[in-house]
Structures are given as C-alpha cells and as structure tokens.
Design a protein around this motif. Sequence first.
Motif, PDB file in Angstrom:
ATOM      1  N   VAL A 249     102.397  46.395  94.996  1.00  0.00           N
ATOM      2  CA  VAL A 249     102.872  46.663  93.644  1.00  0.00           C
ATOM      3  C   VAL A 249     103.725  45.522  93.101  1.00  0.00           C
ATOM      4  O   VAL A 249     103.577  45.114  91.939  1.00  0.00           O
ATOM      5  N   ASP A 250     104.602  44.989  93.917  1.00  0.00           N
ATOM      6  CA  ASP A 250     105.509  43.939  93.448  1.00  0.00           C
ATOM      7  C   ASP A 250     104.745  42.738  92.906  1.00  0.00           C
ATOM      8  O   ASP A 250     105.042  42.229  91.813  1.00  0.00           O
ATOM      9  N   GLY A 251     103.731  42.283  93.647  1.00  0.00           N
ATOM     10  CA  GLY A 251     102.965  41.118  93.214  1.00  0.00           C
ATOM     11  C   GLY A 251     102.183  41.381  91.944  1.00  0.00           C
ATOM     12  O   GLY A 251     102.088  40.516  91.065  1.00  0.00           O
ATOM     13  N   ILE A 252     101.619  42.578  91.835  1.00  0.00           N
ATOM     14  CA  ILE A 252     100.861  42.922  90.623  1.00  0.00           C
ATOM     15  C   ILE A 252     101.785  42.970  89.411  1.00  0.00           C
ATOM     16  O   ILE A 252     101.452  42.470  88.337  1.00  0.00           O
ATOM     17  N   LEU A 253     102.957  43.563  89.582  1.00  0.00           N
ATOM     18  CA  LEU A 253     103.898  43.662  88.468  1.00  0.00           C
ATOM     19  C   LEU A 253     104.415  42.292  88.049  1.00  0.00           C
ATOM     20  O   LEU A 253     104.715  42.060  86.878  1.00  0.00           O
ATOM     21  N   ARG A 254     104.504  41.368  88.980  1.00  0.00           N
ATOM     22  CA  ARG A 254     104.968  40.019  88.649  1.00  0.00           C
ATOM     23  C   ARG A 254     103.905  39.200  87.927  1.00  0.00           C
ATOM     24  O   ARG A 254     104.223  38.178  87.308  1.00  0.00           O
ATOM     25  N   ASP A 255     102.664  39.632  87.996  1.00  0.00           N
ATOM     26  CA  ASP A 255     101.584  38.885  87.346  1.00  0.00           C
ATOM     27  C   ASP A 255     101.807  38.875  85.832  1.00  0.00           C
ATOM     28  O   ASP A 255     102.063  39.912  85.221  1.00  0.00           O
TER      29      ASP A 255
ATOM     30  N   ALA B  20     111.869  48.913  88.930  1.00  0.00           N
ATOM     31  CA  ALA B  20     112.819  48.503  87.900  1.00  0.00           C
ATOM     32  C   ALA B  20     113.421  47.131  88.199  1.00  0.00           C
ATOM     33  O   ALA B  20     113.654  46.325  87.287  1.00  0.00           O
ATOM     34  N   THR B  21     113.671  46.864  89.475  1.00  0.00           N
ATOM     35  CA  THR B  21     114.231  45.571  89.867  1.00  0.00           C
ATOM     36  C   THR B  21     113.275  44.435  89.536  1.00  0.00           C
ATOM     37  O   THR B  21     113.655  43.432  88.926  1.00  0.00           O
ATOM     38  N   THR B  22     112.017  44.603  89.938  1.00  0.00           N
ATOM     39  CA  THR B  22     111.035  43.555  89.655  1.00  0.00           C
ATOM     40  C   THR B  22     110.800  43.410  88.159  1.00  0.00           C
ATOM     41  O   THR B  22     110.752  42.296  87.625  1.00  0.00           O
ATOM     42  N   ALA B  23     110.672  44.518  87.466  1.00  0.00           N
ATOM     43  CA  ALA B  23     110.449  44.463  86.026  1.00  0.00           C
ATOM     44  C   ALA B  23     111.632  43.810  85.320  1.00  0.00           C
ATOM     45  O   ALA B  23     111.460  43.082  84.337  1.00  0.00           O
ATOM     46  N   GLY B  24     112.838  44.077  85.813  1.00  0.00           N
ATOM     47  CA  GLY B  24     114.012  43.444  85.231  1.00  0.00           C
ATOM     48  C   GLY B  24     113.980  41.942  85.400  1.00  0.00           C
ATOM     49  O   GLY B  24     114.300  41.187  84.469  1.00  0.00           O
TER      50      GLY B  24
ATOM     51  N   THR C  21     109.665  49.111  81.171  1.00  0.00           N
ATOM     52  CA  THR C  21     109.297  50.148  82.132  1.00  0.00           C
ATOM     53  C   THR C  21     109.711  51.513  81.614  1.00  0.00           C
ATOM     54  O   THR C  21     110.663  51.648  80.851  1.00  0.00           O
ATOM     55  N   VAL C  22     108.984  52.520  82.047  1.00  0.00           N
ATOM     56  CA  VAL C  22     109.355  53.917  81.888  1.00  0.00           C
ATOM     57  C   VAL C  22     109.367  54.515  83.290  1.00  0.00           C
ATOM     58  O   VAL C  22     108.401  54.357  84.047  1.00  0.00           O
TER      59      VAL C  22
END
Length: 461
Positions: A196-202, A221-225, A231-232
């Motif tokens: 998930v982390d890598g996909i969200l960072r894309d 939330a941390t990665t999105a921040g 994010t919701v």
Amino acid sequence: MPIATVNPANGETLKTYEPMGEEEVERRLRLAQATFRTYRTTVFADRARWLSKAADLLDEDRQEIGRVMTVEMGKPIKQSRAEAAKCAKAMRWYAERAERLLADEEPAETDVRDSGASRVRVRYRPLGPVLAVMPWNFPLWQVVRFAAPALMAGNVGLLKHASSVPQTALYLEDLFHRAGFAEGCFQTLLVGSAAVDGILRDERVMAATLTGSEPAGRAVATTAGEMIKKTVLELGGSDPYIVMPSADLDRAAEVAVTARVQNTGQSCIAAKRFIVHTDVHDAFAERFVEGMEALKVGDPLQEDTEVGPLASEQGRTDLEELVDDAKRSGAEVLCGGARPDGPGWYYPPTVLTGVTRQMRVHREEAFGPVATLYRAGDLDEALLIANDTPFGLSSNVWTRDTDEVERFAEDLEAGAVYVNGMTASHPAFPFGGVKRSGYGRELSGHGIREFCNITTVWQGA
C-alpha cells in the motif's frame, strides 16, 4: 497474510491467490491514469446508465455474491443478501442524484460584485485515480459506498481489499466492467498490505480512502501527509447506547441486541457500550441479557442463524483476551464469556458489567458480540461515560424527553446521534467520525465532494 478464502465456520482454506507482481501493478496504474484522461470527460448520463446497470446486475447476482461473502468472512447469509441489496440501492441513489449534487454553484450576487467579477462559479471536478483500502467486515458495502460516488464524480478507483475476501474483491471489478465502465475505471489490486505504501506514493494516485483499524489509518495518513494527498479515514468505533428513564424499555432492549450483534458484532458502528440510567438499569439489563442469550449461533449459511463465526482466528483471540482481562479485573459476566468447543471461530454473545476505566475493554474496541453494561446516575454521568473513549463514530440515545434529545445531540462526541433507533448508514446522510474514528465523510453530497477539486471560476467584467 496470504490472499485466500478461508471459511471461518470451519477453518478450511478454499481458494488461494498469488499476489500481483510489480509489473502487473504498474500496468494497472498506467491503465488507471490513461482511463481517467477520457473518463473524466464523460457526461453524467453515461455514468448514471453504467452505474444503474451495475445495480441491476448486483440484484441479479444477490444470491451468488451473498454466499461468497458468507463463506469468505462468516456473515449470516440473510445479512449478506441484505448487504448486496443495500449496495444496489446506493448505486441507484448516486446515479439519480450525482449531477445535481455536483452542479456548479453561483455565489450571492452581492459577493460577486464585491469581488469585481461579472460572474463567479464554483465547480466540482474529479481528482483522478483514488486508492481505496477496504476491510473485510462489509466486503461489498464498504467498497460501493466509495466507488459509487467516486465513479459518478468522474474519478477512477483502485481497490486494495482485505486479503481474506479476494473473491468479493474480484467480483467488484468484474461487476463494474460488465455494467459498461471502461476497464481502467475500477480495478482490484490483489496485493498485500505491505504494497500500500508504495502505491500511495506513486504520483499517478491522487488520493486515498481507508476504512479499517486505527494502525492502518495512521500508516495511510502518514504517507499521504508526506505526499500531500487527500485522504478520508473511517476507523474504529466504540459507540455508546444510552437508555434514559423515559425510553420505551422493551423496544430499547430489543433493538440493543440487534445493534450489538449485527454482522456478528464486527461493525465499527455497532453499539458496544450500553449506558443505562440507574432508574431503569436493572429492568433493561434483564431484557437485554435475555435477548442476547436467545440468539441462534451457528452455521452462517443456515437461514435462521443470527450470529456466525468471527471472521478470523486472530479476531476471536483478540476478543477473548479483552473479555478475559475484564474478568480478571473484576467484571461480572452476565452471559457468554467463554469460547465454545468445536470447529470454527465462534464466540458467544456476551454481556459484561462492573467494567472500570482500567480494563482494556473500556478503552479498546470489542470487535465481536461482546457488550459492556454501565450504570449512570443522571444525564451528565451518561454523557461522561459515553465520551470517555478515544473513538467518536456514532451514538445511540433512547429518550422521549425533547430537552434530553437536544442535550445529547449537542454534547455527544460523535459523527452521528441516532435517537430511539440504532445507527445505520444510508446513502442520503453523511457518514464518518471524530477523534480516533477518523476524518472526512462518506455518502450524501458531502461524500461525493470529498474527492473533487473544488474550483473557483472568476470572470471579470
């Protein structure tokens, strides 16, 4: 955790899947980005036609997909079919209303003139590919309540579903494709949580929504921040169920049983803490315990089963540890309280009283058919107990006193207050919480606008 269907009624592994490799994930990300470029230009009428078709197909598939959900996570079969019907209803709700909900807004003429403009419009434009990280407990509904508004807004979806419900996840992708949506509009990513982390960072992923545990929410939330992405989050809940002296006691106790054990108690918005005024406490407790003891626990594929197994062995262990901790610390067990013999991950409907702030079950979410019962001397004490939690998803109040209704509506720390009824999500009403229950809203007009670029269009004279 492997990506597999494991029947919680007997522990049997029925089907396993290989996680998608990096190349396949990359292909799907490229497809999502490319599809969005054209899908965002489609008209509401086309989107509504496709979403309505998805609802029709889901109605046709209700028996089949209901059985799949029950086998994958243990939901009683009647509740599985009801979940499918609810999803079809939500799809139609958004298909019929999205264009109006996202129509351009015209500010007041006095404000337009004051800004020096001849015209000002506020427009709602889609963001792009949105990653949805979804849980197993309502494997169809949790996804649809994101996907229906997101697709109607012109976004495309990437679903990372719980690894324990892969068949449901793949069904959803197929459903939207059969309904007429382009292949890249909604895609399932069969990957583990570590991906998930890598996909969200894309950079192609523009936003994310997550329903799940507090630790999972913190991670997203941390990665999105870090990536500055919207994010919701809809996380845990430990909802209070308050009963005051003026309540219809028979009805309050009857609904309390359903409110606690819906989905075998594995619901964020299930009532979990029952706070009863001392004047009616004993009478309510007698009715409530009697109702909990009368529930039929058994094979979730049987039509008359009311409580099935917990979805995982670890889930039962976690619940059992909460109950055992409370018992060691002096809580009294009014019913249930011990795992049964035999196969499957069952746990009986349980009511605990004498719960104190030092017990884990007071502070943590009990994700299963375990209720805690509290005595309150007055309205102020009821509020104090109700708000004494890190969560704030929903709440339930039983009273016929209009002044009490207004006081609870004002002072309960929750995203919703349900009076003389149990919490339930509905497409017309915003859904979400405060405190550690998350932020943002799903459903209603608020939900469809969460993943929109709210654009001001200012035109000079």
